[in-house]
Design a protein around this motif. Structure first.
Motif, PDB file in Angstrom:
ATOM      1  N   ALA A  71     167.344  50.282 -17.283  1.00 45.15           N
ATOM      2  CA  ALA A  71     166.737  48.965 -17.457  1.00 45.15           C
ATOM      3  C   ALA A  71     165.301  48.935 -16.962  1.00 45.15           C
ATOM      4  O   ALA A  71     164.473  48.163 -17.463  1.00 45.15           O
ATOM      5  N   GLY A  72     164.980  49.772 -15.991  1.00 44.95           N
ATOM      6  CA  GLY A  72     163.631  49.786 -15.430  1.00 44.95           C
ATOM      7  C   GLY A  72     162.598  50.418 -16.327  1.00 44.95           C
ATOM      8  O   GLY A  72     161.392  50.276 -16.088  1.00 44.95           O
ATOM      9  N   ALA A  73     163.030  51.143 -17.360  1.00 45.53           N
ATOM     10  CA  ALA A  73     162.081  51.797 -18.255  1.00 45.53           C
ATOM     11  C   ALA A  73     161.366  50.808 -19.164  1.00 45.53           C
ATOM     12  O   ALA A  73     160.339  51.138 -19.758  1.00 45.53           O
ATOM     13  N   LYS A  74     161.880  49.596 -19.270  1.00 48.96           N
ATOM     14  CA  LYS A  74     161.299  48.593 -20.154  1.00 48.96           C
ATOM     15  C   LYS A  74     160.213  47.811 -19.432  1.00 48.96           C
ATOM     16  O   LYS A  74     160.366  47.444 -18.261  1.00 48.96           O
ATOM     17  N   GLU A  75     159.105  47.570 -20.103  1.00 48.51           N
ATOM     18  CA  GLU A  75     158.052  46.738 -19.539  1.00 48.51           C
ATOM     19  C   GLU A  75     158.627  45.365 -19.201  1.00 48.51           C
ATOM     20  O   GLU A  75     159.423  44.803 -19.954  1.00 48.51           O
ATOM     21  N   GLY A  76     158.231  44.848 -18.045  1.00 45.24           N
ATOM     22  CA  GLY A  76     158.737  43.556 -17.606  1.00 45.24           C
ATOM     23  C   GLY A  76     159.888  43.645 -16.635  1.00 45.24           C
ATOM     24  O   GLY A  76     160.241  42.641 -15.998  1.00 45.24           O
ATOM     25  N   ALA A  77     160.474  44.831 -16.463  1.00 43.37           N
ATOM     26  CA  ALA A  77     161.531  45.015 -15.471  1.00 43.37           C
ATOM     27  C   ALA A  77     160.889  45.043 -14.084  1.00 43.37           C
ATOM     28  O   ALA A  77     159.967  45.829 -13.854  1.00 43.37           O
ATOM     29  N   PRO A  78     161.331  44.218 -13.134  1.00 45.88           N
ATOM     30  CA  PRO A  78     160.630  44.109 -11.844  1.00 45.88           C
ATOM     31  C   PRO A  78     160.474  45.433 -11.113  1.00 45.88           C
ATOM     32  O   PRO A  78     159.366  45.784 -10.692  1.00 45.88           O
ATOM     33  N   ILE A  79     161.567  46.193 -10.956  1.00 45.80           N
ATOM     34  CA  ILE A  79     161.456  47.466 -10.235  1.00 45.80           C
ATOM     35  C   ILE A  79     160.640  48.460 -11.037  1.00 45.80           C
ATOM     36  O   ILE A  79     159.779  49.174 -10.504  1.00 45.80           O
TER      37      ILE A  79
END
Length: 315
Positions: A71-79
């Motif tokens: 999920a973190g690989a997507k732009e906009g993911a906080p972490i």
């Protein structure tokens, strides 16, 4: 004084493919051993895991390169966005320090004026002090045990890094932090955090002067560049935070010969302290030295002795 043991040192990597290369570098060069891997699996991704990381031991020091994934690989993911912002040459993510009692740590640090951040759902495990409050060093205060941390085992020893690996690492001597001035460093580390000052000295190879503070089981060297064009002054101005780490080795010459034999370029002075050129070391400066520093504490992790913060009003 609150003697806070170092749990780990971490840095961010923007691309997870580069994190794997980083792991290989530390395994091949420093003899790092992976204690635990946090990897994206279908089950982990369904639970929202947003990063991958390897908890690696070099002697009794844990280092953790972290990259966005799942999920973190997507732009906009906080972490993921935080890791991408923090991924730059000579920029370390921060330090994790171990406490035995999170509420007492919260109360003590809050009374000192620090603003603390809790990630939702993790309130019983850790909190964060943002880097803008600590001269650019992001600090995580943790209560939970790190998974598969070998330092929890009384029978475990880091002696093989000293006795068997060609680098002969005896332990972590210090963590260098770029600072705008020694006054600012003393106001933070000595006055607010109550870490005793161990002395000050010149670091000619870095064109810097430093004041050293006893954090608990290692030393924080607050480094001030001598001249606006010095590397440390530029780091304090443009990057901030952790500038370097320094390992003590049995023989500086033997360590240097080993690294050169692997085709690595060295910076610094073998007679003082030296490092693999940062561009060959994942963009970070990791010094080695054969010299003890008078007044510094004995080497060795105290992770089995987590910090007990004093009750408010008690000295």
């Amino acid at each position: 004084m609150v003697a806070i043991p170092l749990a780990h040192i971490s840095w961010a990597i923007a691309d997870n493919a580069d994190r794997k290369a980083c792991d290989r570098f530390f395994i091949d060069t420093f003899g790092a051993e992976i204690a635990y891997e946090m990897l994206i699996t279908p089950e982990a991704e369904a639970m929202g895991l947003d990063r991958e990381e390897s908890l690696m031991m070099i002697g009794d020091t844990m280092i953790i390169p972290i990259a966005p994934a799942g999920a973190g690989a997507k732009e906009g993911a906080p972490i993921g966005d935080m890791l991408r912002r923090s991924a730059a040459p000579m920029r370390w993510l921060g330090l994790a320090l171990k406490t035995a009692d999170l509420p007492s740590a919260d109360a003590w640090l809050s009374a000192k004026g620090f603003k603390l951040h809790y990630d939702p759902g993790m309130e019983a495990h850790y909190f964060l002090i943002a880097r803008w409050q600590v001269l650019g060093v992001r600090i995580e205060i943790i209560k939970q045990d790190l998974p598969d941390d070998p330092r929890r085992d009384p029978a475990w020893t880091p002696a093989k890094w000293r006795d068997e690996h060609p680098l002969g690492i005896e332990g972590l001597q210090s963590i260098g932090v770029s600072a705008p001035s020694l006054d600012a460093a003393r106001a933070l580390f000595a006055d607010r955090l109550e870490w005793p000052e161990l002395g000050s000295r010149s670091l000619p190879g870095d064109r810097a002067y430093c004041a050293a503070f006893h954090m608990g089981d290692t030393v924080i060297e607050a480094m001030v560049g001598q001249g606006e064009d010095s590397p440390v002054a530029q780091h304090a101005r443009d990057v901030q935070g952790v500038y370097c780490m320094t390992f003590k080795v049995k023989s500086a010459q033997a360590a240097a010969d080993y690294l050169r034999g692997k085709g690595l370029s060295l910076v610094g002075d073998v007679e003082d302290r030296f490092a693999v050129a940062p561009e060959q070391a994942q963009g970070r400066l990791i010094y080695l030295t054969g010299n003890d520093v008078p007044g510094y504490p004995p080497l060795g992790s105290r992770m089995r002795e987590p910090a007990h913060f004093p009750a408010l009003g008690v000295i």
